[in-house]
Design an enzyme around this catalytic site. Structure first.
Site, PDB file in Angstrom:
ATOM      1  N   ASP A 113       0.887  -1.449   0.044  1.00  0.00           N
ATOM      2  CA  ASP A 113      -0.067  -0.007   0.129  1.00  0.00           C
ATOM      3  C   ASP A 113       0.838   1.273  -0.162  1.00  0.00           C
ATOM      4  O   ASP A 113       0.414   2.335   0.448  1.00  0.00           O
ATOM      5  CB  ASP A 113      -0.913  -0.028   1.018  1.00  0.00           C
ATOM      6  N   GLU A 114       1.813   1.082  -0.744  1.00  0.00           N
ATOM      7  CA  GLU A 114       3.119   2.309  -0.764  1.00  0.00           C
ATOM      8  C   GLU A 114       3.705   2.455  -1.929  1.00  0.00           C
ATOM      9  O   GLU A 114       3.834   1.541  -2.742  1.00  0.00           O
ATOM     10  CB  GLU A 114       3.896   2.292   0.660  1.00  0.00           C
TER      11      GLU A 114
END
Length: 254
Positions: free
Chosen positions: A5-6
């Site tokens: 999620d980055e």
């Protein structure tokens, strides 16, 4: 991409013609909230090291900006454990050297750091000053695609667990299809109620993006876990070992 999620985004030049990275960060946060109904924390800084550190500030739904002229002051009081590559072992060595902040580390010469940490000492010398020359690699291949869910309560209900696992697999398969790739290695991730984490993987002899085939393999992998004996709080799936090179060969032949 950096993790599940980055990601990093270089906005030095952008097609929108927006003059400041902060404006782009604000717009991204608004779009993520509007389109996905999710909050996002964004760090804005001159390089990857600082942007990552900034993104950890003011969570959740944070926005932290480190401007070029602020770097020196920001680094002086920054705890060294926030630096990329400083894990538990390195941190313990630094503590024994009475180094707790980047300001402390700046007092050491590059020779002293190399003596203590080898070639990584050169990186630490730069990082302690907020210097990071790593560029964003747009040609980096995807290593894995995954999705996971943390339950609101611990459970051993196999029907519920499999339903959620299938939902995560749907997300993964959509990403496979979107990227026009298939995978050979399937992995299930489990976190038990006692926070113990395990993974179970299987590599098959062919590439696939077939959701039913993959779910069948995941179900078999679940049987090799302790779910029947212990409750879990997280279930996830990832796929890897992609057919990038095979696709490239086909494109060249065409």
């Amino acid at each position: 991409p950096l993790s599940l999620d980055e990601c990093y985004l270089d906005v030095t030049e952008n097609k929108k013609g927006i003059s400041t990275a902060t404006e782009i960060a604000v717009e991204l946060k608004k779009r993520i909230k509007k389109e996905l109904n999710l909050t996002a924390s964004v760090g804005v800084a001159p390089n990857k090291l600082l942007a990552k550190i900034a993104s950890e500030r003011n969570k959740p739904d944070g926005l932290f900006v480190i401007k070029p002229h602020q770097v020196d002051d920001f680094m002086k009081n920054l705890d060294v454990k926030n630096l990329w590559g400083v894990g538990k072992a390195t941190y313990n060595i630094l503590k024994k050297m009475n180094i707790e902040t980047c300001g402390d580390m700046q007092k050491l010469s590059i020779v002293q750091l190399v003596d203590a940490f080898g070639i990584f000492g050169e990186t630490l010398y730069d990082f302690a000053r907020g210097i990071d020359h790593r560029e964003i690699d747009l040609n980096q291949e995807i290593k894995s695609i995954g999705s996971e869910i943390t339950f609101s309560y611990d459970t051993d209900d196999m029907t519920y667990i499999k339903e959620n696992l299938y939902e995560q697999l749907e997300i993964v398969v959509k990403r496979l299809i979107l990227n026009k790739i298939k995978a050979k290695t399937i992995t299930v991730k489990i976190k038990y109620a006692d926070f113990k984490k395990i993974t179970r993987s299987k590599t098959i002899s062919y590439f696939t993006d077939n959701i039913n085939e993959i779910f069948k393999i995941l179900s078999a992998l679940l049987k090799k876990s302790e779910i029947s004996k212990k409750k879990i709080r997280l279930i996830g799936v990832s796929v890897s070992n992609f057919d990038f090179h095979r696709n490239r060969d086909q494109l060249e032949l065409l």
